[in-house]
Design a protein around this motif. Structure first.
Motif, mmCIF file in Angstrom:
data_model
loop_
_atom_site.group_PDB
_atom_site.id
_atom_site.type_symbol
_atom_site.label_atom_id
_atom_site.label_comp_id
_atom_site.label_asym_id
_atom_site.label_seq_id
_atom_site.Cartn_x
_atom_site.Cartn_y
_atom_site.Cartn_z
ATOM 1 N N UNK A 53 -2.101 0.817 -42.362
ATOM 2 C CA UNK A 53 -2.091 0.306 -40.988
ATOM 3 C C UNK A 53 -3.013 -0.883 -40.819
ATOM 4 N N UNK A 54 -4.207 -0.828 -41.423
ATOM 5 C CA UNK A 54 -5.147 -1.943 -41.326
ATOM 6 C C UNK A 54 -4.582 -3.202 -41.988
ATOM 7 N N UNK A 55 -3.883 -3.038 -43.117
ATOM 8 C CA UNK A 55 -3.299 -4.190 -43.814
ATOM 9 C C UNK A 55 -2.236 -4.874 -42.955
ATOM 10 N N UNK A 56 -1.388 -4.078 -42.308
ATOM 11 C CA UNK A 56 -0.368 -4.657 -41.436
ATOM 12 C C UNK A 56 -0.999 -5.350 -40.240
ATOM 13 N N UNK A 57 -2.098 -4.785 -39.735
ATOM 14 C CA UNK A 57 -2.810 -5.428 -38.638
ATOM 15 C C UNK A 57 -3.411 -6.759 -39.069
ATOM 16 N N UNK A 93 6.989 -16.180 -52.886
ATOM 17 C CA UNK A 93 6.077 -16.194 -54.034
ATOM 18 C C UNK A 93 5.230 -14.925 -54.105
ATOM 19 N N UNK A 94 4.676 -14.501 -52.983
ATOM 20 C CA UNK A 94 3.826 -13.310 -53.015
ATOM 21 C C UNK A 94 4.645 -12.023 -53.074
ATOM 22 N N UNK A 95 5.874 -12.062 -52.589
ATOM 23 C CA UNK A 95 6.788 -10.945 -52.785
ATOM 24 C C UNK A 95 7.042 -10.750 -54.284
ATOM 25 N N UNK A 96 7.246 -11.856 -54.994
ATOM 26 C CA UNK A 96 7.500 -11.804 -56.433
ATOM 27 C C UNK A 96 6.244 -11.447 -57.234
ATOM 28 N N UNK A 97 5.077 -11.576 -56.614
ATOM 29 C CA UNK A 97 3.830 -11.236 -57.308
ATOM 30 C C UNK A 97 3.510 -9.743 -57.240
ATOM 31 N N UNK A 113 0.554 -7.961 -50.462
ATOM 32 C CA UNK A 113 1.479 -7.585 -49.398
ATOM 33 C C UNK A 113 1.194 -8.348 -48.113
ATOM 34 N N UNK A 114 -0.084 -8.450 -47.749
ATOM 35 C CA UNK A 114 -0.455 -9.168 -46.529
ATOM 36 C C UNK A 114 0.015 -10.619 -46.596
ATOM 37 N N UNK A 115 -0.188 -11.287 -47.722
ATOM 38 C CA UNK A 115 0.227 -12.685 -47.855
ATOM 39 C C UNK A 115 1.749 -12.821 -47.825
ATOM 40 N N UNK A 118 2.737 -12.392 -44.239
ATOM 41 C CA UNK A 118 2.407 -13.599 -43.476
ATOM 42 C C UNK A 118 3.500 -14.652 -43.672
ATOM 43 N N UNK A 119 3.938 -14.841 -44.917
ATOM 44 C CA UNK A 119 5.015 -15.797 -45.174
ATOM 45 C C UNK A 119 6.291 -15.420 -44.453
ATOM 46 N N UNK A 120 6.663 -14.141 -44.544
ATOM 47 C CA UNK A 120 7.875 -13.688 -43.849
ATOM 48 C C UNK A 120 7.752 -13.895 -42.336
#
Length: 429
Positions: A53-57, A93-97, A113-115, A118-120
């Protein structure tokens, strides 16, 4: 109401098909389970759920800080697509990472995941703003609803491909790691493929004249917009209501799989329920679009909020059902209620707001739209995670969401019926 879509409208709708795969697999279904069972396997259940939850926030906070300036800058000619492409590249790029994450690397997993999120989410700012360029005011509810509807159906295809990979490897003891990571790559490729039509066929029709100092002028326009809030009172009143009710919707979408694991449901059941939601949501989104033409978008939004309030209360009661058979049946009932209103609320919120704003400032205003949505997405998961962490029981975090729907419905009811449906130039401040 049958309408034939233009090439631009079809291309715009297809991006919903592509980016929805990221939402389904990476935000809602597989990634939360991958995080809890693999990346955060050493953490207690309540702690890993709270960290998710904190990561999504955090992802929402980053976009909330960037969205107003980026939105204002994107209103200049050709800028809307440029910023769209930048965030698309970041997300892919971060999805692929993410497949590089190893067991126990929960912090690295959350950072990547956060990055990626953010891109999405960044692409969504400019994608939403393109609705004023691809369709007319009269067709906006219908086209927005079709985007969400086909997004649900389209995202099922890569989801089934990923599930096929997982089932072929066996899921008796949880998610198989290597097939799961391959699934992340499938999502990125699907997302990329359905981005191409929008990049090729959609143009920025409404824009501001070129500026020698776009950043300075964009900041000045933001200040001016805030000073003239009374001129845009209906749009900002709608945004305030949106902040609360979409907070609840996004929290349920984001945290549902993690909560399901805490309730003792297996991975296979959770995936089956999610697939059910995606399929059932398709006709209901189209239904919301049609009923909005007949009864108004505001009326349908209030109906959807009421359904979500019921969902929240039942979800709170689920842990009290000791019989797993009855708990499973109740969980399927909750899934149906979510499917009936999830897409309708999101689609009509987008089109309702699109009709309240000046088209040439669409990116700036959809920047605010995303700011309110992203700040809402910060508070909901954080509230649920914090309450769950303090009490040691996630269900109390779920109950706290009910207040968000109540406040959102009350504020939305104060938006005059005509304000939610009339063109911007027909409603005085």
């Amino acid at each position: 109401m049958r309408i034939k879509m233009t090439t631009e409208e079809k291309s715009w709708v297809l991006y919903d098909v592509g980016n929805s795969a990221f939402v389904l697999v990476m935000v809602t279904a597989i990634m939360p389970i991958f995080f809890k069972d693999y990346a955060a396997s050493s953490l207690p259940a309540a702690v890993s759920t709270a960290n998710w939850g904190f990561a999504n926030s955090t992802a929402s906070l980053i976009l909330a800080l960037l969205a107003p300036i980026l939105g204002a800058m994107a209103d200049y000619r050709h800028r809307k697509k440029f910023f769209f492409l930048v965030f698309l590249a970041v997300g892919l790029c971060f999805n692929l990472a993410l497949p590089a994450v190893r067991e126990g690397q929960w912090l690295l997993c959350l950072v990547l995941f956060v990055l990626a999120r953010v891109g999405w989410a960044g692409t969504i700012i400019f994608y939403d703003a393109f609705i004023t360029d691809v369709t007319s005011h009269a067709r906006m509810d219908t086209i927005s609803s079709r985007g969400y509807a086909w997004g649900y159906i389209g995202s099922v295809i890569p989801f089934l491909a990923v599930i096929g990979l997982l089932l072929s490897a066996g899921m008796a003891s949880g998610l198989p790691v290597v097939p799961t990571k391959i699934g992340f790559i499938v999502v990125a490729l699907w997302w990329l493929a359905f981005s191409i039509p929008l990049v090729r066929n959609v143009r920025q029709i409404h824009y501001l004249p070129p500026s020698a100092t776009p950043l300075h002028d964009s900041l000045a326009r933001l200040v001016t917009t805030f000073r003239q809030i009374r001129r845009h009172r209906r749009a900002f009143l709608f945004l305030l209501a949106y902040f609360f009710y979409i907070d609840g919707v996004d929290t349920i979408i984001t945290m549902s799989m993690a909560y399901g694991r805490d309730l003792g449901f297996g991975v296979t059941l959770l995936i089956a329920v999610l697939l059910f939601i995606q399929i059932v949501a398709f006709p209901f989104v189209l239904l919301y679009g049609r009923l909005a033409v007949r009864f108004s978008a505001r009326t349908m939004l209030l109906a959807g909020i009421a359904v979500y309030g019921l969902v929240t209360f039942i979800a709170f009661l689920l842990p009290s059902i000791t019989d797993m058979g009855m708990r499973t049946i109740a969980f399927w009932g909750v899934a149906f209620l979510v499917a009936s209103s999830m897409g309708g609320i999101q689609a009509l919120s987008r089109s309702c707001f699109g009709k309240l704003i000046p088209a040439e400032h669409s990116s700036e205003f959809f920047g605010f739209f995303n700011v309110f949505g992203k700040f809402a997405a910060i508070t909901g998961p954080f509230l649920m995670g914090a309450v769950g962490r303090m009490t040691g029981d996630t269900r109390w975090g779920v109950l706290s969401i009910l207040a968000l729907f109540a406040i959102g419905a009350w504020l939305l009811s104060r938006v005059p019926e005509d304000d939610a449906n009339l063109p911007a130039n027909r409603v005085s401040s």
